[in-house]
Design a protein around this motif. Structure first.
Motif, PDB file in Angstrom:
ATOM      1  N   PRO A 179       0.807  -1.229   0.000  1.00 54.05           N
ATOM      2  CA  PRO A 179       0.000   0.000   0.000  1.00 54.05           C
ATOM      3  C   PRO A 179       0.839   1.278   0.000  1.00 54.05           C
ATOM      4  N   PHE A 180       2.109   1.149   0.391  1.00 57.87           N
ATOM      5  CA  PHE A 180       2.959   2.333   0.530  1.00 57.87           C
ATOM      6  C   PHE A 180       3.897   2.535  -0.669  1.00 57.87           C
ATOM      7  N   LEU A 181       3.776   1.666  -1.667  1.00 58.16           N
ATOM      8  CA  LEU A 181       4.637   1.759  -2.844  1.00 58.16           C
ATOM      9  C   LEU A 181       4.151   2.798  -3.856  1.00 58.16           C
ATOM     10  N   LYS A 182       2.913   3.235  -3.704  1.00 60.91           N
ATOM     11  CA  LYS A 182       2.326   4.133  -4.696  1.00 60.91           C
ATOM     12  C   LYS A 182       3.017   5.494  -4.682  1.00 60.91           C
ATOM     13  N   ARG A 183       3.485   5.895  -5.869  1.00 65.26           N
ATOM     14  CA  ARG A 183       4.127   7.203  -6.015  1.00 65.26           C
ATOM     15  C   ARG A 183       3.110   8.242  -6.452  1.00 65.26           C
ATOM     16  N   ASN A 184       3.375   9.485  -6.128  1.00 65.99           N
ATOM     17  CA  ASN A 184       2.415  10.549  -6.373  1.00 65.99           C
ATOM     18  C   ASN A 184       3.142  11.774  -6.916  1.00 65.99           C
ATOM     19  N   ASN A 185       2.858  12.136  -8.163  1.00 65.15           N
ATOM     20  CA  ASN A 185       3.534  13.275  -8.786  1.00 65.15           C
ATOM     21  C   ASN A 185       3.237  14.591  -8.076  1.00 65.15           C
ATOM     22  N   PHE A 186       2.022  14.734  -7.560  1.00 65.52           N
ATOM     23  CA  PHE A 186       1.664  15.966  -6.856  1.00 65.52           C
ATOM     24  C   PHE A 186       2.510  16.130  -5.600  1.00 65.52           C
ATOM     25  N   LYS A 187       2.630  15.050  -4.824  1.00 66.10           N
ATOM     26  CA  LYS A 187       3.442  15.116  -3.611  1.00 66.10           C
ATOM     27  C   LYS A 187       4.911  15.367  -3.948  1.00 66.10           C
ATOM     28  N   PHE A 235      13.771   6.558   8.805  1.00 63.02           N
ATOM     29  CA  PHE A 235      13.084   5.269   8.859  1.00 63.02           C
ATOM     30  C   PHE A 235      13.776   4.322   7.872  1.00 63.02           C
ATOM     31  N   HIS A 236      14.992   3.943   8.249  1.00 57.90           N
ATOM     32  CA  HIS A 236      15.909   3.341   7.290  1.00 57.90           C
ATOM     33  C   HIS A 236      15.697   1.853   7.075  1.00 57.90           C
ATOM     34  N   SER A 237      15.222   1.157   8.078  1.00 56.83           N
ATOM     35  CA  SER A 237      14.995  -0.290   7.907  1.00 56.83           C
ATOM     36  C   SER A 237      13.946  -0.547   6.837  1.00 56.83           C
ATOM     37  N   ILE A 238      12.864   0.217   6.886  1.00 57.56           N
ATOM     38  CA  ILE A 238      11.807   0.089   5.876  1.00 57.56           C
ATOM     39  C   ILE A 238      12.346   0.470   4.505  1.00 57.56           C
ATOM     40  N   HIS A 239      13.181   1.492   4.465  1.00 56.04           N
ATOM     41  CA  HIS A 239      13.770   1.915   3.188  1.00 56.04           C
ATOM     42  C   HIS A 239      14.584   0.781   2.577  1.00 56.04           C
ATOM     43  N   HIS A 240      15.308   0.021   3.405  1.00 56.28           N
ATOM     44  CA  HIS A 240      16.111  -1.077   2.875  1.00 56.28           C
ATOM     45  C   HIS A 240      15.272  -2.306   2.553  1.00 56.28           C
ATOM     46  N   LEU A 241      14.138  -2.451   3.208  1.00 56.80           N
ATOM     47  CA  LEU A 241      13.240  -3.549   2.841  1.00 56.80           C
ATOM     48  C   LEU A 241      12.637  -3.317   1.464  1.00 56.80           C
ATOM     49  N   SER A 242      12.383  -2.048   1.136  1.00 52.64           N
ATOM     50  CA  SER A 242      11.877  -1.711  -0.191  1.00 52.64           C
ATOM     51  C   SER A 242      12.251  -0.270  -0.525  1.00 52.64           C
ATOM     52  N   GLU A 243      13.287  -0.123  -1.347  1.00 55.04           N
ATOM     53  CA  GLU A 243      13.747   1.219  -1.720  1.00 55.04           C
ATOM     54  C   GLU A 243      12.778   1.935  -2.649  1.00 55.04           C
ATOM     55  N   ARG A 244      11.760   1.217  -3.150  1.00 58.35           N
ATOM     56  CA  ARG A 244      10.785   1.832  -4.045  1.00 58.35           C
ATOM     57  C   ARG A 244       9.695   2.596  -3.276  1.00 58.35           C
ATOM     58  N   ILE A 245       9.716   2.538  -1.947  1.00 53.39           N
ATOM     59  CA  ILE A 245       8.741   3.305  -1.166  1.00 53.39           C
ATOM     60  C   ILE A 245       9.166   4.768  -1.159  1.00 53.39           C
ATOM     61  N   PRO A 246       8.325   5.689  -1.621  1.00 57.43           N
ATOM     62  CA  PRO A 246       8.684   7.119  -1.625  1.00 57.43           C
ATOM     63  C   PRO A 246       8.922   7.625  -0.212  1.00 57.43           C
ATOM     64  N   ASN A 247       9.764   8.635  -0.097  1.00 59.19           N
ATOM     65  CA  ASN A 247      10.074   9.174   1.230  1.00 59.19           C
ATOM     66  C   ASN A 247       8.820   9.653   1.949  1.00 59.19           C
ATOM     67  N   TYR A 248       7.826  10.138   1.181  1.00 56.58           N
ATOM     68  CA  TYR A 248       6.617  10.661   1.818  1.00 56.58           C
ATOM     69  C   TYR A 248       5.688   9.557   2.330  1.00 56.58           C
ATOM     70  N   ASN A 249       6.069   8.296   2.103  1.00 53.66           N
ATOM     71  CA  ASN A 249       5.304   7.164   2.650  1.00 53.66           C
ATOM     72  C   ASN A 249       6.087   6.369   3.689  1.00 53.66           C
ATOM     73  N   LEU A 250       7.344   6.708   3.892  1.00 54.79           N
ATOM     74  CA  LEU A 250       8.204   5.919   4.776  1.00 54.79           C
ATOM     75  C   LEU A 250       7.714   5.909   6.222  1.00 54.79           C
ATOM     76  N   ARG A 251       7.345   7.069   6.745  1.00 51.96           N
ATOM     77  CA  ARG A 251       6.933   7.154   8.147  1.00 51.96           C
ATOM     78  C   ARG A 251       5.698   6.282   8.405  1.00 51.96           C
ATOM     79  N   ALA A 252       4.705   6.384   7.522  1.00 52.56           N
ATOM     80  CA  ALA A 252       3.473   5.602   7.697  1.00 52.56           C
ATOM     81  C   ALA A 252       3.759   4.107   7.577  1.00 52.56           C
ATOM     82  N   CYS A 253       4.633   3.736   6.643  1.00 49.88           N
ATOM     83  CA  CYS A 253       4.992   2.323   6.472  1.00 49.88           C
ATOM     84  C   CYS A 253       5.740   1.811   7.697  1.00 49.88           C
ATOM     85  N   HIS A 254       6.608   2.637   8.241  1.00 47.25           N
ATOM     86  CA  HIS A 254       7.354   2.269   9.447  1.00 47.25           C
ATOM     87  C   HIS A 254       6.395   1.996  10.609  1.00 47.25           C
ATOM     88  N   LYS A 255       5.415   2.871  10.792  1.00 48.02           N
ATOM     89  CA  LYS A 255       4.446   2.704  11.881  1.00 48.02           C
ATOM     90  C   LYS A 255       3.594   1.458  11.682  1.00 48.02           C
TER      91      LYS A 255
END
Length: 368
Positions: A13-21, A311-331
């Motif tokens: 759910p957190f992989l979706k990228r958003n051009n507006f963001k 939120f680096h562990s999540i980033h290494h689990l999937s580098e395709r998660i945009p930075n603006y979704n990292l915090r929510a994915c971490h939680k």
């Protein structure tokens, strides 16, 4: 306890990228940078005393440094093809963001991808400071050990940062050109000696990159050349606008401090007590992400300037998660990250002691 697998995590759910963001992040970063440089020009040409100008420039230097670090973080996302929805947009804006810090984006992104493919495998990837194994370190003489220790002290972040952003790409291009000319001349001489005149039309001189992350292929070489041309042209324009002495000094300070920040962050997120430091035989990429990448407990305002790379562990689990979704994915996956190291600002200095890899016990150990 069962071994945690990548499929256990809620990532999709957190992989979706958003051009507006993505555009919003660029706008809220670039407009402050442009505005602050115009304020700098007003201060430079104002009739104020030099000491007054100095006091006014200090807070601007502070914010431009942090914003420079943020442009690097956004470029980092582009390198993972995770900021914008399309790869072409990530490539274009990654290149543009690289210009602000003097970093050729394509070579950097390719080199960084190698890190992600091998994170936690210290037999292959030695970190940003080329950590030695315990055996190699003990084989050094006293002088070499002292040089190794001093060269990896946290104070070296500043000269190292200056070299990384100001010098490295420029020196890289110069050495590639020199190596190309040398190779061309040698090949020409050999063909003339053999009277192979037609062979001169088919000279295939190999470019020998002086650094592992420059010139490995045509795309990287093109990016390196284009970056240098535009960056140096920009420096010349800024020198004419603000004065060479002032601009080069002020800009060098910004790049030095900002590079020190993101090199420091990158280092402490992988070099710390009890960090996962496997050899190839026992290496597991998921374990490397969870136990080989620290998460940072730092103020939210600082997280903004780092684009939530904390939120680096999540980033290494999937580098395709945009930075603006990292915090929510971490939680959302916090219950699976109990083994992940959490570092506070006060923990940072101690991390710089862990610069020896004990290959037998598979861990990082502090230097004496």
């Amino acid at each position: 306890m069962n071994k945690i697998k990548r499929s256990d995590f809620i990532l999709k759910p957190f992989l979706k990228r958003n051009n507006f963001k993505a555009c919003y992040q660029l706008i809220t970063t670039l407009i402050p940078i442009i505005s602050l440089w115009f304020i700098v020009s007003k201060i430079v040409y104002s009739p104020l005393l030099q000491i007054t100008k100095g006091f006014l420039l200090i807070p601007i230097l502070f914010f431009l440094t942090l914003l420079s670090s943020r442009t690097f973080s956004l470029m980092h996302d582009c390198g993972h093809n995770s900021l914008f929805e399309k790869r072409s947009l990530n490539n274009f804006f990654g290149f543009c963001l690289g210009l602000l810090n003097g970093i050729p984006h394509k070579p950097w992104a390719n080199d960084h991808a190698f890190h992600h493919r091998n994170n936690g495998n210290w037999e292959i990837y030695k970190g940003p400071v080329d950590v030695l194994s315990l055996e190699d370190y003990e084989a050094l003489n006293k002088r070499e050990k002292l040089i190794y220790k001093v060269s990896r002290h946290w104070l070296m972040l500043f000269p190292g940062g200056f070299f990384y952003l100001v010098i490295k790409a420029r020196l890289g291009l110069i050495l590639i050109i020199l190596n190309f000319i040398k190779s061309l001349m040698q090949e020409t001489f050999i063909k003339l000696k053999k009277r192979n005149y037609l062979g001169l039309l088919n000279i295939q001189s190999r470019i020998k990159p002086p650094f592992s992350d420059y010139g490995d292929n045509f795309d990287e070489l093109f990016d390196l050349i284009a970056n240098n041309i535009i960056v140096i042209s920009g420096w010349i324009i800024m020198c004419k606008w603000l004065g060479a002495a002032f601009f080069l000094t002020f800009y060098s300070l910004i790049l030095t401090f900002s590079a020190a920040i993101f090199i420091c962050i990158f280092f402490i997120q992988h070099n710390y007590e009890n960090a996962y430091a496997s050899n190839t035989k026992n290496w597991d990429i998921v374990e490397g992400a969870i136990s080989g990448s620290s998460n940072l407990d730092i103020p939210n305002w600082l997280n903004w300037f780092l684009a939530d790379i904390s939120f680096h562990s999540i980033h290494h689990l999937s580098e395709r998660i945009p930075n603006y979704n990292l915090r929510a994915c971490h939680k959302a996956n916090l219950h699976l990250l109990q083994k992940s190291k959490v570092l506070k600002l006060s923990d940072f200095p101690n991390c710089f002691r862990y610069i020896i890899w004990d290959s037998k016990n598979e861990n990082l150990i502090p230097i004496n």
